[in-house]
Design an enzyme around this catalytic site. Structure first.
Site, PDB file in Angstrom:
ATOM      1  N   PHE A  52       0.889  -1.165   0.000  1.00 10.26           N
ATOM      2  CA  PHE A  52       0.000   0.000   0.000  1.00 10.26           C
ATOM      3  C   PHE A  52       0.921   1.207   0.000  1.00 10.26           C
ATOM      4  O   PHE A  52       1.895   1.213   0.746  1.00 10.26           O
ATOM      5  CB  PHE A  52      -0.862  -0.040   1.276  1.00 10.26           C
ATOM      6  N   PHE A  84       3.186   3.931   0.844  1.00 11.59           N
ATOM      7  CA  PHE A  84       4.383   3.419   0.191  1.00 11.59           C
ATOM      8  C   PHE A  84       5.069   2.489   1.168  1.00 11.59           C
ATOM      9  O   PHE A  84       6.171   2.740   1.621  1.00 11.59           O
ATOM     10  CB  PHE A  84       5.318   4.588  -0.202  1.00 11.59           C
TER      11      PHE A  84
END
Ligand code: CUA
Length: 151
Positions: free
Chosen positions: A70, A72
């Site tokens: 997800f 980062f």
């Protein structure tokens, strides 16, 4: 006479190929392999096993790591296993396409929203193995990493 036999053999071989191709195409068409594991990327957090990402012990030196990507980051972003462990990584993305590269091994996968990709590696050497996103995914891409500690 010999020609006739060889002609017959040739025709039979071609026929056999056609049947095999036909059956193969039918089987592939009837059950697209990826559909079995497809899920809505926005529902990854509610879908087992990704509702509880993490390391699961299957047996002595045998682990499964269910991980999500997800922006980062990876979940979990730190894993620890004993030397000699075999780990199967199952990864999926909750948003965009990411990468999953386990530096120093041949594990290198795309992380596709809603699809599960898997790879297995046995860690015979202790160390801090870096897991990198190697697929450009946005402004924080270069920060996207996780660690697998083998000791
Ligand atoms: Cu995730 Cu680049």
């Amino acid at each position: 006479r010999a020609e006739k036999i060889w002609l017959t053999v040739g025709l039979l071989t071609m026929f056999a190929f056609a049947v095999v191709l036909g059956v193969f195409a039918f089987v592939m068409g009837a059950q697209p392999p990826s559909d079995a594991q497809a899920m809505d990327p926005t529902k990854v957090s509610q879908t087992p096993p990704f509702n509880q990402p993490g390391l699961k012990k299957l047996g002595p030196n045998n682990y499964v790591a269910d991980m999500t990507a997800f922006v980062f980051s990876f979940a979990p972003n730190r894993l620890e296993v004993p030397v000699g462990s075999t780990v199967t990584f199952n990864v999926t993305s909750k948003d965009v396409v990411h990468g999953f590269e386990l530096v120093g091994t041949n594990v290198n996968m795309m992380v596709v929203p809603g699809l599960v990709n898997s790879a297995t590696h046995t860690f015979t050497q202790p160390g801090d193995y870096l897991i990198l996103c190697n697929e450009y995914c946005g402004t924080g891409h270069q920060l996207m990493a996780a660690h697998l500690i083998v000791k």
